[in-house]
Motif scaffolding. Structure first.
Motif, PDB file in Angstrom:
ATOM      1  N   LYS A 158      -9.042 -29.814  53.199  1.00 53.04           N
ATOM      2  CA  LYS A 158      -9.416 -28.466  52.775  1.00 53.04           C
ATOM      3  C   LYS A 158      -8.426 -27.474  53.385  1.00 53.04           C
ATOM      4  N   THR A 159      -8.024 -26.504  52.593  1.00 56.80           N
ATOM      5  CA  THR A 159      -7.031 -25.543  53.065  1.00 56.80           C
ATOM      6  C   THR A 159      -7.549 -24.128  52.924  1.00 56.80           C
ATOM      7  N   LYS A 160      -6.923 -23.245  53.676  1.00 52.28           N
ATOM      8  CA  LYS A 160      -7.284 -21.825  53.612  1.00 52.28           C
ATOM      9  C   LYS A 160      -6.007 -21.009  53.697  1.00 52.28           C
ATOM     10  N   LYS A 161      -5.892 -20.023  52.813  1.00 52.51           N
ATOM     11  CA  LYS A 161      -4.712 -19.168  52.806  1.00 52.51           C
ATOM     12  C   LYS A 161      -5.140 -17.709  52.717  1.00 52.51           C
ATOM     13  N   VAL A 162      -4.291 -16.852  53.260  1.00 48.02           N
ATOM     14  CA  VAL A 162      -4.495 -15.410  53.153  1.00 48.02           C
ATOM     15  C   VAL A 162      -3.271 -14.821  52.483  1.00 48.02           C
ATOM     16  N   ASP A 163      -3.463 -13.770  51.707  1.00 51.26           N
ATOM     17  CA  ASP A 163      -2.348 -13.235  50.920  1.00 51.26           C
ATOM     18  C   ASP A 163      -1.383 -12.397  51.723  1.00 51.26           C
ATOM     19  N   LYS A 164      -1.720 -12.047  52.978  1.00 56.67           N
ATOM     20  CA  LYS A 164      -0.834 -11.208  53.785  1.00 56.67           C
ATOM     21  C   LYS A 164      -0.729 -11.773  55.201  1.00 56.67           C
ATOM     22  N   ASP A 165       0.516 -11.990  55.627  1.00 53.52           N
ATOM     23  CA  ASP A 165       0.741 -12.402  57.008  1.00 53.52           C
ATOM     24  C   ASP A 165       0.669 -11.218  57.949  1.00 53.52           C
ATOM     25  N   SER A 166       0.943 -10.038  57.404  1.00 54.78           N
ATOM     26  CA  SER A 166       0.879  -8.810  58.196  1.00 54.78           C
ATOM     27  C   SER A 166       0.100  -7.768  57.416  1.00 54.78           C
ATOM     28  N   ALA A 167      -0.690  -6.985  58.126  1.00 55.95           N
ATOM     29  CA  ALA A 167      -1.483  -5.941  57.482  1.00 55.95           C
ATOM     30  C   ALA A 167      -1.700  -4.828  58.476  1.00 55.95           C
ATOM     31  N   ALA A 168      -2.325  -3.768  58.003  1.00 62.95           N
ATOM     32  CA  ALA A 168      -2.720  -2.665  58.872  1.00 62.95           C
ATOM     33  C   ALA A 168      -4.232  -2.592  58.898  1.00 62.95           C
ATOM     34  N   ILE A 169      -4.753  -2.044  59.960  1.00 63.94           N
ATOM     35  CA  ILE A 169      -6.196  -1.859  60.027  1.00 63.94           C
ATOM     36  C   ILE A 169      -6.628  -0.965  58.870  1.00 63.94           C
ATOM     37  N   GLY A 170      -7.686  -1.401  58.190  1.00 59.19           N
ATOM     38  CA  GLY A 170      -8.142  -0.697  56.998  1.00 59.19           C
ATOM     39  C   GLY A 170      -7.689  -1.348  55.716  1.00 59.19           C
ATOM     40  N   ASP A 171      -6.726  -2.282  55.799  1.00 56.12           N
ATOM     41  CA  ASP A 171      -6.230  -2.965  54.603  1.00 56.12           C
ATOM     42  C   ASP A 171      -7.235  -4.013  54.108  1.00 56.12           C
ATOM     43  N   THR A 172      -7.044  -4.433  52.866  1.00 53.40           N
ATOM     44  CA  THR A 172      -7.865  -5.486  52.275  1.00 53.40           C
ATOM     45  C   THR A 172      -7.051  -6.764  52.151  1.00 53.40           C
ATOM     46  N   LEU A 173      -7.628  -7.874  52.594  1.00 51.76           N
ATOM     47  CA  LEU A 173      -6.996  -9.178  52.519  1.00 51.76           C
ATOM     48  C   LEU A 173      -7.743 -10.039  51.512  1.00 51.76           C
ATOM     49  N   THR A 174      -7.020 -10.939  50.861  1.00 57.65           N
ATOM     50  CA  THR A 174      -7.651 -11.888  49.939  1.00 57.65           C
ATOM     51  C   THR A 174      -7.478 -13.294  50.493  1.00 57.65           C
ATOM     52  N   TYR A 175      -8.593 -13.996  50.651  1.00 57.75           N
ATOM     53  CA  TYR A 175      -8.582 -15.356  51.171  1.00 57.75           C
ATOM     54  C   TYR A 175      -8.856 -16.348  50.048  1.00 57.75           C
ATOM     55  N   THR A 176      -8.225 -17.528  50.141  1.00 59.84           N
ATOM     56  CA  THR A 176      -8.427 -18.594  49.164  1.00 59.84           C
ATOM     57  C   THR A 176      -8.774 -19.882  49.895  1.00 59.84           C
ATOM     58  N   ASN A 178     -12.526 -27.899  58.274  1.00 56.32           N
ATOM     59  CA  ASN A 178     -11.973 -29.005  57.493  1.00 56.32           C
ATOM     60  C   ASN A 178     -12.494 -30.308  58.072  1.00 56.32           C
ATOM     61  N   TYR A 179     -13.751 -30.628  57.752  1.00 51.52           N
ATOM     62  CA  TYR A 179     -14.399 -31.842  58.235  1.00 51.52           C
ATOM     63  C   TYR A 179     -14.299 -31.955  59.761  1.00 51.52           C
ATOM     64  N   GLY A 180     -14.658 -30.862  60.447  1.00 45.60           N
ATOM     65  CA  GLY A 180     -14.692 -30.873  61.897  1.00 45.60           C
ATOM     66  C   GLY A 180     -13.483 -30.269  62.576  1.00 45.60           C
ATOM     67  N   THR A 181     -12.433 -29.996  61.819  1.00 48.72           N
ATOM     68  CA  THR A 181     -11.228 -29.369  62.370  1.00 48.72           C
ATOM     69  C   THR A 181     -11.036 -28.000  61.718  1.00 48.72           C
ATOM     70  N   ASN A 182     -10.778 -26.996  62.532  1.00 50.60           N
ATOM     71  CA  ASN A 182     -10.598 -25.650  61.991  1.00 50.60           C
ATOM     72  C   ASN A 182      -9.207 -25.455  61.410  1.00 50.60           C
ATOM     73  N   VAL A 183      -9.176 -24.902  60.200  1.00 48.38           N
ATOM     74  CA  VAL A 183      -7.925 -24.479  59.577  1.00 48.38           C
ATOM     75  C   VAL A 183      -7.904 -22.960  59.633  1.00 48.38           C
ATOM     76  N   GLU A 184      -6.875 -22.381  60.249  1.00 49.78           N
ATOM     77  CA  GLU A 184      -6.852 -20.942  60.470  1.00 49.78           C
ATOM     78  C   GLU A 184      -5.892 -20.228  59.523  1.00 49.78           C
ATOM     79  N   ALA A 185      -6.341 -19.067  59.052  1.00 49.90           N
ATOM     80  CA  ALA A 185      -5.485 -18.158  58.297  1.00 49.90           C
ATOM     81  C   ALA A 185      -5.403 -16.870  59.112  1.00 49.90           C
TER      82      ALA A 185
END
Length: 521
Positions: free
Chosen positions: A229-247, A346-353
């Motif tokens: 299982k994977t997890k991704k975020v659309d922005k590696d950098s953001a500002a406080i107040g921004d909106t992120l999209t996770y998949t 991910n079945y007991g292991t954390n995948v971080e975005a």
């Protein structure tokens, strides 16, 4: 998994089930049958060693082999194992296998070919793509839970392999006969729980069981390697107040597990926005009604915060890749040092975005390089004025003007320094001086821009934004002076200086003229 591996496993399963389906002869009434007690070796194969190591198999004997006659006249037949007769008869009925009264139901089902072959994943259809009777029979044996206590399978050695086809194998020695192997293992990050497997020993030739012990005796383990299982975020950098999209992405095994879910763990500084969730199977959008656990209100991230989105019926999407997308806002609790982290189990292991922040600083100085305190600046992103909260000696970007203690007018400290955090490395910011420290200094308001290269702040100025050349982009300082004689006399700044001097002289002339008129009165 390579396709050649898959087909090798299918072929092994087809050979085994084909042998079982055809391997029965009718009992001869004039002979006294002798039970076959010799040990047979059963071989289990799998694409990974984990599939074999994780399995917790019990062998339940459902069919005994018996021998009629001896030597070259020997013939073999099948009778239902006495300890499991009720279970077998009940499971055959559940699988809609009908036999004549007075017959051994398992032997009759085999001799008539009622039990078919399920050769392809998820092993639930036969060669004619019809529901597999054998699969229904095996599932019923497990679900009815009325089998006599079985034998715990202990492989004779650790799995060996991979072989030329890429398969691992392990063996167990059991009395010759027909078994259903049932797995009690819990799914792990590597593999699913196996579905029940019916395995028969021996060799079948021309629909006759010619050797009850020796034969292929091989079955491909009917569990499946879990995809990561994977997890991704659309922005590696953001500002406080921004909106992120996770998949979130994961493939449901085939055969499907009894449960498939995404356990999401939003960290501090994230607000998961309800109403933004969308669902896809193999890139086709699917109904949210097929999922449970979807947040109906915003979820504020933090330590030990999580929510689970589950597929209602995993078998509906067996073999398909599931994607779940949603939005999250970076809130005022975000750590400017650690950034915001959203994790997926991910079945007991954390995948971080992870999404990080950047910042910059500069110093307001006098002509001698000494810091000037209490000079006011404003920061914009495009035409939008940004708000900040003073925190630990720097100004942390605020979500909005509504954030408690937020201000758009930031001031230099005692050393003349201004530091900003919680910003986006992909954006450009404009910094403008809006108010001098006191009337001691000239009321000149230079401006400059800040961009980021490899997360490092780089200052830029132009002759228009800073006509006096007061911004030193290398030293990251902004100068102010107490007299126009202290201003730089180069470039556009020098040209502008003459204009200012002319205006001052003109102003002085007006003053002289007024005073002259006053004397004439």
């Amino acid at each position: 998994m390579k396709m050649r591996k898959l087909f090798a496993g299918i072929a092994a399963a087809a050979t085994l089930l084909g042998g079982m389906a055809l391997g029965a002869t009718s009992a001869q009434a004039d002979d006294t049958p002798t039970p076959v007690t010799e040990k047979a070796t059963f071989t289990f194969t799998a694409e990974t060693a984990e599939q074999l190591n994780n399995a917790q198999l019990k062998a339940y004997k459902i069919g005994d082999y018996v021998q009629y006659g001896s030597g070259t006249d020997a013939a073999y037949g099948v009778v239902t194992n006495l300890d499991n007769k009720n279970a077998v008869d009940s499971a055959l009925k559940a699988a809609e296998v009908t036999t004549a009264d007075g017959q051994d139901k398992l032997a009759a089902a085999l001799s008539t070919g009622a039990l078919d072959i399920s050769a392809t994943r998820p092993w639930n259809t036969n060669a004619n793509n019809q529901p597999s009777v054998t699969r229904a029979f095996a599932n019923a044996l497990e679900s009815e839970n009325n089998l006599a206590d079985g034998t715990q399978v202990k492989f004779t050695a650790a799995p060996i392999g991979p072989d030329e086809s890429g398969y691992y194998s392990a063996t167990v020695s059991l009395q010759a006969g027909i078994y259903v192997f049932i797995d009690s293992a819990v799914a792990t990050g590597s593999v699913t729980k196996a579905i029940p497997m019916i395995v028969a020993s021996g060799t079948v030739k021309d629909k006759v069981l010619t050797d009850p012990v020796n034969g292929a005796n091989t079955v491909n383990m009917k569990n499946t390697k879990n995809s990561v299982k994977t997890k991704k975020v659309d922005k590696d950098s953001a500002a406080i107040g921004d909106t992120l999209t996770y998949t979130l992405t994961g493939t449901i095994a085939n055969p499907a597990p009894t449960e498939f879910k995404f356990t999401d763990k939003p960290g501090k500084g994230l607000t998961i926005k309800a109403g933004t969730f969308e669902f896809y199977a193999d890139d086709a959008k699917v109904s949210a009604a097929d999922f449970t656990g979807v947040p109906t209100s915003d979820v504020i991230g933090g330590e030990n915060v999580s929510f689970e989105v589950s597929v209602k019926d995993p078998s509906k999407y067996a073999g398909k890749t599931i994607r779940v997308t949603f939005n999250a806002m970076v809130n005022d609790d975000a750590s400017v040092i650690d950034g915001v982290v959203n994790s997926l189990d991910n079945y007991g292991t954390n995948v971080e975005a992870k999404t990080g922040f950047v910042g910059f600083d500069f110093t307001k100085v006098d002509p001698d390089g000494k810091g000037i305190e209490n000079v006011t600046f404003q920061v914009k992103e495009g035409d939008t004025v940004l708000y900040f909260v003073k925190q630990n000696g720097s100004y942390k970007k605020a979500v909005s003007a509504n954030t408690p203690d937020a201000t758009s007018e930031v001031k230099t400290d005692a050393s003349g320094k201004l530091a900003f955090t919680g910003l986006d490395a992909t954006k450009t910011y404009t910094v403008t001086e809006t108010k001098r420290a006191s009337d001691v200094y000239l009321d000149i308001n230079p401006s400059f821009t800040v961009r980021f290269e490899n997360s490092n702040a780089v200052l830029f100025r132009t002759g228009i934004s800073d006509p006096w050349g007061l911004v030193n982009t290398t030293d990251k300082t902004v100068k102010n002076v107490k007299s126009i004689t202290q201003l730089p006399l180069t470039g556009a700044a020098g040209t502008t200086l003459f204009t200012v001097v002319a205006l001052l002289v003109a102003g002085a002339g007006v003053t002289v003229a007024v005073k002259s008129r006053q004397r004439m009165h």
